[in-house]
Design an enzyme around this catalytic site. Structure first.
Site, short mmCIF file in Angstrom:
data_model
loop_
_atom_site.label_atom_id
_atom_site.label_comp_id
_atom_site.label_asym_id
_atom_site.label_seq_id
_atom_site.Cartn_x
_atom_site.Cartn_y
_atom_site.Cartn_z
N LYS A 51 -1.05 -9.54 3.23
CA LYS A 51 -0.28 -8.96 4.34
C LYS A 51 -1.15 -7.97 5.10
O LYS A 51 -1.86 -7.17 4.49
CB LYS A 51 0.99 -8.27 3.80
CG LYS A 51 1.78 -7.56 4.91
CD LYS A 51 3.19 -7.23 4.49
CE LYS A 51 3.41 -5.93 3.77
NZ LYS A 51 2.99 -4.71 4.51
N GLU B 280 9.68 -4.30 10.09
CA GLU B 280 10.15 -3.03 9.53
C GLU B 280 10.76 -2.16 10.61
O GLU B 280 10.15 -1.95 11.68
CB GLU B 280 8.98 -2.28 8.84
CG GLU B 280 9.41 -0.92 8.29
CD GLU B 280 8.42 -0.30 7.30
OE1 GLU B 280 7.41 -0.95 6.95
OE2 GLU B 280 8.68 0.84 6.89
N ASP C 6 0.84 -1.20 0.00
CA ASP C 6 0.00 0.00 0.00
C ASP C 6 0.88 1.26 0.00
O ASP C 6 0.37 2.38 -0.06
CB ASP C 6 -1.03 -0.01 1.13
CG ASP C 6 -0.41 -0.07 2.51
OD1 ASP C 6 0.82 -0.17 2.61
OD2 ASP C 6 -1.18 -0.03 3.50
N SER C 7 2.20 1.07 -0.03
CA SER C 7 3.11 2.19 -0.29
C SER C 7 2.80 2.82 -1.64
O SER C 7 3.25 3.93 -1.92
CB SER C 7 4.57 1.71 -0.26
OG SER C 7 4.75 0.60 -1.11
#
Ligand code: KIV
Length: 269
Positions: free
Chosen positions: A110, A179, A43-44
């Site tokens: 994800k 992350e 979704d970046s």
């Protein structure tokens, strides 16, 4: 086509695997040529493709559209797709959202979260949907976290993150993505789960796989560059420069020369 079983086998064999974000057919074909192991339709894309300043405006329809474009063009990589902000807040939302991106061509969904996501992970897994849980810096919670910054900086916070991993793995999570956490924690979590592939972005060199946003590793990020990013385009030239940079990334992940110490967060826990 690479499957979840292949990623598990790579972990068992100690073979690292590469992952990059991808949102379109041309780049997906370049990844196929470069034999990138796995693709994240992240979704970046809200930032890299749509120009927003966070991932929050991205819709489920956007994710399905980009997943289908990538899958049509790449028959090699394992494909994971993000469920965007607020599309898995209830069990029913999660089931309907996951159905949509799986039917668009994803092999795995994800979601960002921790122990609180365990029931959702269990129900989706029972319904035949493999789940990757994204922990550490979770961009959909940027306003709760207070910015994009290193997570789990103390032993207590690291232990909490480990407990979150244990809860979602017990519920059936098939992959963990970490992350922006200290390299030591990336290593601890990777070793704690011998059968669960762990992908890192800013989580040190010891995770089983590495992921970067493709625009970042091609030097197409014109704003702030995160510490964990390496520009693989700097030594390339000519017509095949992009494919060569992607090949160089794949090779550097597999031989553990990326991430180097300067791309990792060294914090004593
Ligand atoms: O959306 C995305 O691209 C991601 C990566 C940064 C891991 O979640």
């Amino acid at each position: 086509m690479i499957s979840l079983s292949d990623l598990r086998r790579f972990k068992a064999e100690g073979r690292k695997f590469s992952c990059l974000t991808c949102y379109d057919a041309s780049m997906a074909k370049a990844f196929e040529i470069a034999e990138i192991d796995s693709i994240l339709i992240g979704d970046s894309l809200g930032m890299t493709i749509q120009g927003h300043d966070s991932t929050l405006p991205v819709t489920l329809e956007d994710m399905a559209y980009h997943t289908a474009a990538v899958r049509r063009s790449n028959q090699h990589a394992f494909i994971m797709t993000d469920l965007p902000f607020m599309t898995y807040a209830t069990l029913n939302d999660a089931l309907q959202s996951a159905k949509k991106v799986m039917q668009a061509g994803a092999q795995m969904v994800k979601m960002e979260g921790g122990a609180w996501l365990a029931e959702t992970v269990e129900v989706l897994t029972r319904n035949g949907i493999p789940i990757c849980v994204h922990l550490g810096l979770t961009p959909q919670s940027v306003h709760v976290l207070g910015g994009y910054k290193l997570q789990a900086r103390s032993r207590a916070a690291a232990d909490q993150l480990i407990a979150d991993c244990q809860a979602v793995v017990a519920a059936g999570a098939a992959i963990l993505l970490l992350e922006c956490v200290p390299a030591q924690l990336g290593q601890e979590i990777t070793e704690l789960f011998p059968h669960i592939p762990v992908i890192g972005i800013g989580a040190g060199v010891d995770t089983d796989g590495q992921v970067l946003v493709v625009q970042d590793m091609l030097g197409l990020n014109f704003g702030h560059t995160a510490k964990f990013v390496r520009n693989f385009m700097t030594e390339q030239s000519g017509a095949t420069a992009i494919v060569d940079a992607i090949k160089a990334y794949h090779a550097a992940v597999l031989d553990s020369t990326f991430p180097a110490p300067e791309h990792t967060f060294q914090v004593e826990l």
